[in-house]
Motif scaffolding. Structure first.
Motif, PDB file in Angstrom:
ATOM      1  N   ASN A 212       0.836  -1.198   0.000  1.00 26.39           N
ATOM      2  CA  ASN A 212       0.000   0.000   0.000  1.00 26.39           C
ATOM      3  C   ASN A 212       0.879   1.260   0.000  1.00 26.39           C
ATOM      4  O   ASN A 212       0.740   2.139   0.852  1.00 26.39           O
ATOM      5  CB  ASN A 212      -0.971  -0.005   1.182  1.00 26.39           C
ATOM      6  N   LEU A 213       1.795   1.317  -0.961  1.00 22.97           N
ATOM      7  CA  LEU A 213       2.730   2.432  -1.054  1.00 22.97           C
ATOM      8  C   LEU A 213       2.035   3.683  -1.576  1.00 22.97           C
ATOM      9  O   LEU A 213       1.147   3.606  -2.423  1.00 22.97           O
ATOM     10  CB  LEU A 213       3.879   2.090  -2.006  1.00 22.97           C
ATOM     11  N   THR A 214       2.483   4.821  -1.103  1.00 21.67           N
ATOM     12  CA  THR A 214       2.023   6.096  -1.648  1.00 21.67           C
ATOM     13  C   THR A 214       2.754   6.343  -2.964  1.00 21.67           C
ATOM     14  O   THR A 214       3.777   5.700  -3.253  1.00 21.67           O
ATOM     15  CB  THR A 214       2.319   7.255  -0.683  1.00 21.67           C
ATOM     16  N   GLN A 215       2.255   7.291  -3.740  1.00 19.67           N
ATOM     17  CA  GLN A 215       2.920   7.625  -5.005  1.00 19.67           C
ATOM     18  C   GLN A 215       4.328   8.158  -4.753  1.00 19.67           C
ATOM     19  O   GLN A 215       5.250   7.868  -5.495  1.00 19.67           O
ATOM     20  CB  GLN A 215       2.087   8.630  -5.809  1.00 19.67           C
ATOM     21  N   ASP A 216       4.489   8.923  -3.660  1.00 19.45           N
ATOM     22  CA  ASP A 216       5.816   9.440  -3.301  1.00 19.45           C
ATOM     23  C   ASP A 216       6.778   8.291  -3.002  1.00 19.45           C
ATOM     24  O   ASP A 216       7.926   8.308  -3.444  1.00 19.45           O
ATOM     25  CB  ASP A 216       5.695  10.371  -2.087  1.00 19.45           C
ATOM     26  N   GLN A 217       6.306   7.277  -2.277  1.00 18.99           N
ATOM     27  CA  GLN A 217       7.145   6.123  -1.972  1.00 18.99           C
ATOM     28  C   GLN A 217       7.515   5.371  -3.247  1.00 18.99           C
ATOM     29  O   GLN A 217       8.660   4.939  -3.411  1.00 18.99           O
ATOM     30  CB  GLN A 217       6.438   5.176  -1.000  1.00 18.99           C
ATOM     31  N   VAL A 218       6.558   5.227  -4.144  1.00 20.90           N
ATOM     32  CA  VAL A 218       6.814   4.541  -5.415  1.00 20.90           C
ATOM     33  C   VAL A 218       7.914   5.263  -6.187  1.00 20.90           C
ATOM     34  O   VAL A 218       8.849   4.623  -6.698  1.00 20.90           O
ATOM     35  CB  VAL A 218       5.521   4.434  -6.266  1.00 20.90           C
ATOM     36  N   GLU A 219       7.822   6.573  -6.271  1.00 22.66           N
ATOM     37  CA  GLU A 219       8.832   7.345  -6.997  1.00 22.66           C
ATOM     38  C   GLU A 219      10.204   7.206  -6.344  1.00 22.66           C
ATOM     39  O   GLU A 219      11.218   7.056  -7.042  1.00 22.66           O
ATOM     40  CB  GLU A 219       8.428   8.819  -7.085  1.00 22.66           C
ATOM     41  N   LYS A 220      10.258   7.236  -5.029  1.00 22.60           N
ATOM     42  CA  LYS A 220      11.543   7.080  -4.335  1.00 22.60           C
ATOM     43  C   LYS A 220      12.129   5.691  -4.584  1.00 22.60           C
ATOM     44  O   LYS A 220      13.330   5.554  -4.815  1.00 22.60           O
ATOM     45  CB  LYS A 220      11.366   7.331  -2.836  1.00 22.60           C
ATOM     46  N   ILE A 221      11.283   4.679  -4.537  1.00 22.45           N
ATOM     47  CA  ILE A 221      11.758   3.306  -4.765  1.00 22.45           C
ATOM     48  C   ILE A 221      12.249   3.153  -6.202  1.00 22.45           C
ATOM     49  O   ILE A 221      13.273   2.508  -6.452  1.00 22.45           O
ATOM     50  CB  ILE A 221      10.669   2.275  -4.398  1.00 22.45           C
ATOM     51  N   LYS A 222      11.554   3.751  -7.148  1.00 19.92           N
ATOM     52  CA  LYS A 222      12.016   3.699  -8.543  1.00 19.92           C
ATOM     53  C   LYS A 222      13.405   4.324  -8.660  1.00 19.92           C
ATOM     54  O   LYS A 222      14.280   3.787  -9.349  1.00 19.92           O
ATOM     55  CB  LYS A 222      11.038   4.430  -9.466  1.00 19.92           C
ATOM     56  N   GLN A 223      13.614   5.441  -7.999  1.00 23.50           N
ATOM     57  CA  GLN A 223      14.927   6.093  -8.040  1.00 23.50           C
ATOM     58  C   GLN A 223      15.993   5.216  -7.387  1.00 23.50           C
ATOM     59  O   GLN A 223      17.111   5.102  -7.891  1.00 23.50           O
ATOM     60  CB  GLN A 223      14.856   7.447  -7.337  1.00 23.50           C
ATOM     61  N   ILE A 224      15.638   4.591  -6.283  1.00 22.29           N
ATOM     62  CA  ILE A 224      16.572   3.705  -5.582  1.00 22.29           C
ATOM     63  C   ILE A 224      16.938   2.527  -6.475  1.00 22.29           C
ATOM     64  O   ILE A 224      18.122   2.183  -6.615  1.00 22.29           O
ATOM     65  CB  ILE A 224      15.966   3.225  -4.244  1.00 22.29           C
ATOM     66  N   LYS A 225      15.942   1.903  -7.091  1.00 16.49           N
ATOM     67  CA  LYS A 225      16.201   0.748  -7.957  1.00 16.49           C
ATOM     68  C   LYS A 225      17.036   1.155  -9.182  1.00 16.49           C
ATOM     69  O   LYS A 225      17.907   0.405  -9.604  1.00 16.49           O
ATOM     70  CB  LYS A 225      14.881   0.096  -8.401  1.00 16.49           C
TER      71      LYS A 225
END
Length: 141
Positions: free
Chosen positions: A43-56
């Motif tokens: 249940n990630l927020t859009q902000d979390q998704v964007e951060k995870i994409k950057q991390i990956k």
């Protein structure tokens, strides 16, 4: 004869390029599915998704650099014309340590993006993944 060699080399380079592009595309699709799965299950927020994409993405770039620099254990072990078991083992261990450092750094960054409930669920997902891998390995052996 020169035309034939040129044609073969051109075809081989085209196929290699197409294969690389296909592999990069497959990897990108796999990463997108992974992030979508995490988004849904955690249940990630859009902000979390964007951060995870950057991390990956950063992890992928660092892994590409690592793969350019990592040493081939067989080549390291056979530099003198014979097989050096210790050189082989040392090279494998060195490569594994470097890869583990990269993975640990990015897992730490991932965890910093998640809240406490998401961290617990993420750990469960990783445990299930490891369990499936062990089951698959036991079936194959």
């Amino acid at each position: 004869m020169k035309k034939l060699i040129t044609a073969v080399l051109l075809a081989a380079s085209f196929m290699a390029g197409a294969n690389y592009t296909a592999n990069a595309y497959d990897y990108h699709q796999k990463q997108e599915r992974y992030i979508e799965k995490l988004q849904k299950e955690l249940n990630l927020t859009q902000d979390q998704v964007e951060k995870i994409k950057q991390i990956k993405q950063a992890q992928r770039e660092e892994m590409k650099e690592f793969m350019k620099q990592h040493k081939n254990p067989v080549l390291e072990a056979t530099k003198n014309g014979n097989f050096d078991k210790e050189a082989f083992k040392n090279t494998v261990v060195e490569n594994a340590k470097n890869m583990a450092e990269i993975r640990a750094k990015y897992l730490e960054k991932m965890f910093s993006v998640l809240n406490e409930d998401q961290k617990k669920k993420f750990i469960e997902i990783m445990k299930e993944k490891v369990d499936r891998m062990h089951e698959k390995m036991h079936k194959e052996f």
